[in-house]
Enzyme design. Structure first.
Site, PDB file in Angstrom:
ATOM      1  N   GLU A  33      30.592  70.066  -8.219  1.00  0.00           N
ATOM      2  CA  GLU A  33      29.568  70.845  -8.918  1.00  0.00           C
ATOM      3  C   GLU A  33      29.952  72.317  -9.095  1.00  0.00           C
ATOM      4  O   GLU A  33      29.775  72.887 -10.166  1.00  0.00           O
ATOM      5  CB  GLU A  33      28.238  70.731  -8.175  1.00  0.00           C
ATOM      6  CG  GLU A  33      27.055  71.209  -8.992  1.00  0.00           C
ATOM      7  CD  GLU A  33      25.728  70.717  -8.440  1.00  0.00           C
ATOM      8  OE1 GLU A  33      24.746  70.735  -9.188  1.00  0.00           O
ATOM      9  OE2 GLU A  33      25.687  70.317  -7.264  1.00  0.00           O
ATOM     10  N   LYS A  34      30.497  72.939  -8.050  1.00  0.00           N
ATOM     11  CA  LYS A  34      30.824  74.360  -8.163  1.00  0.00           C
ATOM     12  C   LYS A  34      31.895  74.599  -9.208  1.00  0.00           C
ATOM     13  O   LYS A  34      31.775  75.495 -10.051  1.00  0.00           O
ATOM     14  CB  LYS A  34      31.273  74.911  -6.805  1.00  0.00           C
ATOM     15  CG  LYS A  34      31.407  76.440  -6.779  1.00  0.00           C
ATOM     16  CD  LYS A  34      32.797  76.938  -7.134  1.00  0.00           C
ATOM     17  CE  LYS A  34      33.801  76.679  -6.028  1.00  0.00           C
ATOM     18  NZ  LYS A  34      35.109  77.360  -6.320  1.00  0.00           N
ATOM     19  N   VAL A  35      32.960  73.804  -9.164  1.00  0.00           N
ATOM     20  CA  VAL A  35      34.036  73.955 -10.139  1.00  0.00           C
ATOM     21  C   VAL A  35      33.523  73.656 -11.549  1.00  0.00           C
ATOM     22  O   VAL A  35      33.854  74.364 -12.511  1.00  0.00           O
ATOM     23  CB  VAL A  35      35.223  73.048  -9.776  1.00  0.00           C
ATOM     24  CG1 VAL A  35      36.234  72.979 -10.917  1.00  0.00           C
ATOM     25  CG2 VAL A  35      35.896  73.554  -8.506  1.00  0.00           C
TER      26      VAL A  35
ATOM     27  N   CYS B 172      31.624  76.653 -12.808  1.00  0.00           N
ATOM     28  CA  CYS B 172      32.534  77.748 -13.167  1.00  0.00           C
ATOM     29  C   CYS B 172      33.129  77.518 -14.550  1.00  0.00           C
ATOM     30  O   CYS B 172      33.173  78.433 -15.388  1.00  0.00           O
ATOM     31  CB  CYS B 172      33.647  77.881 -12.135  1.00  0.00           C
ATOM     32  SG  CYS B 172      33.134  78.607 -10.561  1.00  0.00           S
TER      33      CYS B 172
END
Length: 296
Positions: free
Chosen positions: A200-202, A205
Protein backbone atom coordinates in the site's frame (compact mmCIF):
# COMPACT_ATOMS: atom_id res chain seq x y z
CA UNK A 1 20.13 30.15 -21.06
CA UNK A 2 16.34 30.07 -21.07
CA UNK A 3 14.31 30.65 -17.93
CA UNK A 4 10.76 30.58 -16.59
CA UNK A 5 9.38 33.08 -14.10
CA UNK A 6 7.92 31.17 -11.18
CA UNK A 7 5.78 31.94 -8.17
CA UNK A 8 5.77 29.94 -4.95
CA UNK A 9 8.45 27.53 -6.10
CA UNK A 10 11.58 26.27 -4.38
CA UNK A 11 13.73 24.01 -6.55
CA UNK A 12 15.90 22.69 -3.71
CA UNK A 13 12.97 21.71 -1.51
CA UNK A 14 11.14 20.13 -4.43
CA UNK A 15 14.03 17.96 -5.59
CA UNK A 16 15.53 17.12 -2.21
CA UNK A 17 12.39 16.31 -0.21
CA UNK A 18 12.49 12.55 -0.86
CA UNK A 19 9.83 12.22 -3.55
CA UNK A 20 12.38 11.91 -6.38
CA UNK A 21 15.85 10.35 -6.60
CA UNK A 22 17.25 10.92 -10.09
CA UNK A 23 19.16 14.17 -9.68
CA UNK A 24 22.66 15.41 -8.99
CA UNK A 25 23.72 18.81 -7.73
CA UNK A 26 26.91 20.00 -9.44
CA UNK A 27 28.02 23.51 -8.46
CA UNK A 28 24.43 24.47 -7.52
CA UNK A 29 23.06 23.24 -10.85
CA UNK A 30 20.74 20.24 -10.70
CA UNK A 31 21.11 17.62 -13.42
CA UNK A 32 17.83 15.74 -13.60
CA UNK A 33 16.56 12.56 -15.24
CA UNK A 34 13.00 11.78 -16.21
CA UNK A 35 12.94 8.60 -18.31
CA UNK A 36 14.78 9.58 -21.52
CA UNK A 37 14.97 13.28 -20.64
CA UNK A 38 18.21 14.61 -19.13
CA UNK A 39 18.26 18.30 -18.33
CA UNK A 40 19.67 20.80 -15.90
CA UNK A 41 18.01 23.50 -13.83
CA UNK A 42 18.99 26.13 -11.33
CA UNK A 43 17.09 28.88 -9.60
CA UNK A 44 17.83 32.53 -8.96
CA UNK A 45 14.95 34.13 -7.12
CA UNK A 46 11.81 33.77 -9.21
CA UNK A 47 13.79 32.74 -12.30
CA UNK A 48 14.12 29.03 -13.05
CA UNK A 49 16.86 28.49 -15.63
CA UNK A 50 16.84 25.29 -17.64
CA UNK A 51 18.66 23.50 -20.43
CA UNK A 52 18.07 20.21 -22.22
CA UNK A 53 14.26 20.35 -22.19
CA UNK A 54 11.55 22.71 -23.39
CA UNK A 55 9.67 25.12 -21.19
CA UNK A 56 6.35 23.29 -21.32
CA UNK A 57 8.02 20.10 -20.09
CA UNK A 58 9.69 21.97 -17.22
CA UNK A 59 6.40 23.58 -16.18
CA UNK A 60 4.59 20.25 -16.18
CA UNK A 61 7.37 18.27 -14.52
CA UNK A 62 7.59 20.68 -11.58
CA UNK A 63 3.80 21.27 -11.45
CA UNK A 64 4.28 24.99 -11.99
CA UNK A 65 0.76 25.18 -13.40
CA UNK A 66 -0.77 24.43 -9.98
CA UNK A 67 -2.04 27.12 -7.62
CA UNK A 68 0.19 26.29 -4.67
CA UNK A 69 -1.10 29.03 -2.31
CA UNK A 70 -4.62 27.65 -2.75
CA UNK A 71 -3.43 24.08 -2.22
CA UNK A 72 -1.59 25.04 0.97
CA UNK A 73 -4.62 26.89 2.33
CA UNK A 74 -6.70 23.72 2.10
CA UNK A 75 -4.49 21.73 4.48
CA UNK A 76 -2.74 24.37 6.60
CA UNK A 77 -4.82 23.69 9.71
CA UNK A 78 -2.57 23.71 12.77
CA UNK A 79 0.71 25.10 14.03
CA UNK A 80 2.75 22.03 13.13
CA UNK A 81 1.80 21.86 9.48
CA UNK A 82 2.10 25.66 9.42
CA UNK A 83 5.71 25.42 10.58
CA UNK A 84 6.41 22.77 7.93
CA UNK A 85 4.96 25.09 5.29
CA UNK A 86 6.94 28.06 6.61
CA UNK A 87 10.21 26.13 6.43
CA UNK A 88 9.61 24.44 3.07
CA UNK A 89 7.22 26.72 1.23
CA UNK A 90 7.60 26.33 -2.52
CA UNK A 91 7.87 22.53 -2.41
CA UNK A 92 5.76 21.10 -5.21
CA UNK A 93 4.81 17.54 -6.11
CA UNK A 94 6.79 16.45 -9.17
CA UNK A 95 5.02 14.69 -12.04
CA UNK A 96 7.35 11.77 -12.56
CA UNK A 97 7.36 9.22 -15.32
CA UNK A 98 5.24 6.27 -14.08
CA UNK A 99 7.76 3.57 -15.01
CA UNK A 100 10.72 5.36 -13.45
CA UNK A 101 8.66 6.13 -10.36
CA UNK A 102 7.54 2.49 -10.10
CA UNK A 103 11.12 1.21 -10.24
CA UNK A 104 12.22 3.86 -7.72
CA UNK A 105 9.67 2.96 -5.10
CA UNK A 106 9.99 -0.80 -5.53
CA UNK A 107 13.63 -0.18 -4.65
CA UNK A 108 12.57 1.89 -1.62
CA UNK A 109 11.38 -1.18 0.31
CA UNK A 110 13.46 -1.60 3.47
CA UNK A 111 15.91 0.99 2.20
CA UNK A 112 16.96 4.63 2.51
CA UNK A 113 17.46 7.54 0.13
CA UNK A 114 21.23 7.09 -0.51
CA UNK A 115 20.77 3.39 -1.20
CA UNK A 116 17.72 3.93 -3.43
CA UNK A 117 19.68 6.50 -5.42
CA UNK A 118 22.63 4.14 -5.81
CA UNK A 119 20.38 1.24 -6.82
CA UNK A 120 18.75 3.38 -9.51
CA UNK A 121 22.15 4.46 -10.78
CA UNK A 122 23.27 0.82 -10.90
CA UNK A 123 20.21 -0.30 -12.88
CA UNK A 124 20.64 2.62 -15.27
CA UNK A 125 24.35 1.94 -15.73
CA UNK A 126 23.74 -1.77 -16.34
CA UNK A 127 20.79 -1.53 -18.72
CA UNK A 128 20.18 2.10 -19.67
CA UNK A 129 21.55 4.46 -22.31
CA UNK A 130 24.41 6.86 -21.71
CA UNK A 131 23.40 10.53 -21.89
CA UNK A 132 25.47 13.70 -21.63
CA UNK A 133 24.86 17.40 -21.15
CA UNK A 134 27.54 20.08 -20.83
CA UNK A 135 30.20 17.49 -20.11
CA UNK A 136 28.12 15.75 -17.42
CA UNK A 137 27.40 12.11 -18.25
CA UNK A 138 24.88 9.74 -16.77
CA UNK A 139 22.55 6.89 -17.76
CA UNK A 140 18.81 6.91 -18.42
CA UNK A 141 16.52 4.47 -16.68
CA UNK A 142 16.08 1.40 -18.92
CA UNK A 143 12.72 1.09 -20.64
CA UNK A 144 10.50 -1.92 -19.89
CA UNK A 145 11.99 -4.85 -21.78
CA UNK A 146 15.59 -3.67 -21.48
CA UNK A 147 16.30 -5.34 -18.12
CA UNK A 148 15.08 -8.95 -17.85
CA UNK A 149 18.21 -10.06 -16.02
CA UNK A 150 17.55 -10.77 -12.37
CA UNK A 151 20.88 -12.54 -11.94
CA UNK A 152 22.88 -9.53 -13.12
CA UNK A 153 20.97 -7.24 -10.79
CA UNK A 154 21.62 -9.53 -7.85
CA UNK A 155 25.31 -9.61 -8.73
CA UNK A 156 25.23 -5.82 -8.39
CA UNK A 157 23.72 -6.01 -4.89
CA UNK A 158 20.12 -5.16 -5.75
CA UNK A 159 19.03 -8.13 -3.65
CA UNK A 160 15.47 -9.38 -3.29
CA UNK A 161 14.13 -6.34 -5.15
CA UNK A 162 15.61 -7.72 -8.38
CA UNK A 163 12.80 -10.23 -8.92
CA UNK A 164 10.21 -7.52 -8.31
CA UNK A 165 11.79 -5.23 -10.92
CA UNK A 166 11.71 -8.03 -13.50
CA UNK A 167 8.06 -8.83 -12.67
CA UNK A 168 7.10 -5.15 -12.84
CA UNK A 169 8.84 -4.89 -16.20
CA UNK A 170 6.75 -7.70 -17.66
CA UNK A 171 3.52 -6.17 -16.36
CA UNK A 172 4.52 -2.73 -17.66
CA UNK A 173 5.03 -4.27 -21.10
CA UNK A 174 1.47 -5.60 -20.83
CA UNK A 175 0.22 -2.05 -20.28
CA UNK A 176 -0.65 -2.00 -16.59
CA UNK A 177 0.83 1.46 -16.00
CA UNK A 178 -1.17 2.93 -18.88
CA UNK A 179 -4.42 1.42 -17.62
CA UNK A 180 -4.09 3.21 -14.28
CA UNK A 181 -4.48 6.67 -15.80
CA UNK A 182 -7.93 8.08 -15.11
CA UNK A 183 -9.04 5.32 -12.74
CA UNK A 184 -10.68 6.18 -9.42
CA UNK A 185 -8.06 6.19 -6.68
CA UNK A 186 -9.03 2.95 -4.93
CA UNK A 187 -9.27 1.05 -8.21
CA UNK A 188 -5.89 2.39 -9.29
CA UNK A 189 -4.39 1.40 -5.95
CA UNK A 190 -5.77 -2.12 -6.18
CA UNK A 191 -4.49 -2.53 -9.72
CA UNK A 192 -0.95 -1.31 -9.08
CA UNK A 193 -0.73 -3.51 -5.98
CA UNK A 194 -1.04 -6.55 -8.25
CA UNK A 195 2.57 -5.86 -9.25
CA UNK A 196 4.84 -8.00 -7.04
CA UNK A 197 6.76 -5.96 -4.48
CA UNK A 198 4.16 -3.18 -4.31
CA UNK A 199 2.21 -2.90 -1.07
CA UNK A 200 0.00 0.00 0.00
CA UNK A 201 2.70 2.54 0.88
CA UNK A 202 4.66 2.02 -2.32
CA UNK A 203 1.44 2.05 -4.35
CA UNK A 204 0.41 5.36 -2.82
CA UNK A 205 3.84 6.89 -3.50
CA UNK A 206 3.63 5.93 -7.17
CA UNK A 207 0.07 7.21 -7.49
CA UNK A 208 0.93 10.50 -5.80
CA UNK A 209 4.28 11.24 -7.41
CA UNK A 210 3.60 10.14 -10.98
CA UNK A 211 -0.17 10.05 -11.53
CA UNK A 212 -1.20 13.04 -9.42
CA UNK A 213 -3.60 11.30 -7.04
CA UNK A 214 -3.56 14.02 -4.38
CA UNK A 215 -5.94 12.04 -2.16
CA UNK A 216 -3.19 9.57 -1.30
CA UNK A 217 -1.32 9.69 2.02
CA UNK A 218 1.64 7.29 1.97
CA UNK A 219 2.54 6.17 5.49
CA UNK A 220 6.19 5.32 6.05
CA UNK A 221 8.35 5.38 9.18
CA UNK A 222 8.66 9.18 9.30
CA UNK A 223 4.97 9.86 8.65
CA UNK A 224 3.97 7.22 11.18
CA UNK A 225 6.19 8.91 13.79
CA UNK A 226 4.88 12.42 13.30
CA UNK A 227 1.23 11.47 12.92
CA UNK A 228 1.14 9.35 16.06
CA UNK A 229 3.16 11.95 17.96
CA UNK A 230 1.05 14.96 17.02
CA UNK A 231 -2.42 13.61 16.34
CA UNK A 232 -2.73 10.44 18.41
CA UNK A 233 -0.99 11.54 21.62
CA UNK A 234 1.97 9.25 20.94
CA UNK A 235 -0.18 6.12 20.89
CA UNK A 236 0.50 3.37 18.37
CA UNK A 237 -2.33 3.10 15.84
CA UNK A 238 -2.73 1.16 12.57
CA UNK A 239 -1.58 2.85 9.38
CA UNK A 240 -5.13 2.60 8.07
CA UNK A 241 -6.37 4.80 10.90
CA UNK A 242 -3.60 7.33 10.20
CA UNK A 243 -4.61 7.50 6.55
CA UNK A 244 -8.30 7.84 7.39
CA UNK A 245 -7.66 10.65 9.85
CA UNK A 246 -5.26 12.49 7.53
CA UNK A 247 -7.71 12.33 4.61
CA UNK A 248 -10.55 13.80 6.67
CA UNK A 249 -8.42 16.36 8.47
CA UNK A 250 -6.20 17.69 5.67
CA UNK A 251 -8.71 17.34 2.83
CA UNK A 252 -8.45 16.91 -0.92
CA UNK A 253 -4.73 17.78 -1.12
CA UNK A 254 -3.69 15.45 1.67
CA UNK A 255 -0.84 14.21 -0.55
CA UNK A 256 0.74 17.65 -0.41
CA UNK A 257 0.32 17.74 3.37
CA UNK A 258 2.09 14.38 3.53
CA UNK A 259 5.14 15.65 1.67
CA UNK A 260 5.47 18.80 3.80
CA UNK A 261 5.15 16.70 6.98
CA UNK A 262 7.65 14.16 5.64
CA UNK A 263 10.47 16.61 4.97
CA UNK A 264 9.69 18.51 8.18
CA UNK A 265 9.91 15.33 10.24
CA UNK A 266 13.08 14.03 8.58
CA UNK A 267 14.93 17.28 9.17
CA UNK A 268 13.43 18.55 12.45
CA UNK A 269 12.35 15.57 14.53
CA UNK A 270 14.07 16.79 17.70
CA UNK A 271 12.38 20.18 17.31
CA UNK A 272 8.99 18.52 16.92
CA UNK A 273 9.49 16.46 20.07
CA UNK A 274 10.54 19.59 21.91
CA UNK A 275 7.40 21.45 20.83
CA UNK A 276 5.22 18.49 21.70
CA UNK A 277 6.66 18.15 25.19
CA UNK A 278 6.14 21.81 25.99
CA UNK A 279 2.90 22.66 24.20
CA UNK A 280 1.07 19.52 23.10
CA UNK A 281 -1.74 19.70 25.65
CA UNK A 282 -2.68 23.27 24.72
CA UNK A 283 -2.49 23.02 20.91
CA UNK A 284 -5.67 22.52 18.90
CA UNK A 285 -7.52 20.68 21.69
CA UNK A 286 -10.59 20.12 19.53
CA UNK A 287 -8.55 18.27 16.94
CA UNK A 288 -6.95 15.90 19.44
CA UNK A 289 -10.15 15.23 21.35
CA UNK A 290 -11.94 14.44 18.10
CA UNK A 291 -9.17 12.00 17.15
CA UNK A 292 -9.48 10.26 20.48
CA UNK A 293 -13.24 10.06 20.12
CA UNK A 294 -13.00 8.68 16.60
CA UNK A 295 -14.85 11.62 15.05
CA UNK A 296 -12.01 12.51 12.63
Amino acid sequence: MRYILTEEFNLKHTLECGQFFRWKNINDVYYVHNRDAFFNVYQEGAKLFYEGADGNFIKRFFSLDENLPHIINTFNKDKYISEAVRLYRGLRIIRQDPWECTVSFILSAASNIPRITKNLEDISRLFGKKVSLNGVSSYSIPAPGAIRDEKRMRENKLGFRSKFIVAAEEMALDGILDRIKGMPYREAEELIMTIPGIAEKVADCILLFSYGYMETFPVDTWIRKIMTELYFDGKKVPDKKIREFATKYFGRYVGYAQEYLYIYTRNHWDRIRELRGRQFNSVEPAVFSNVAAGRL
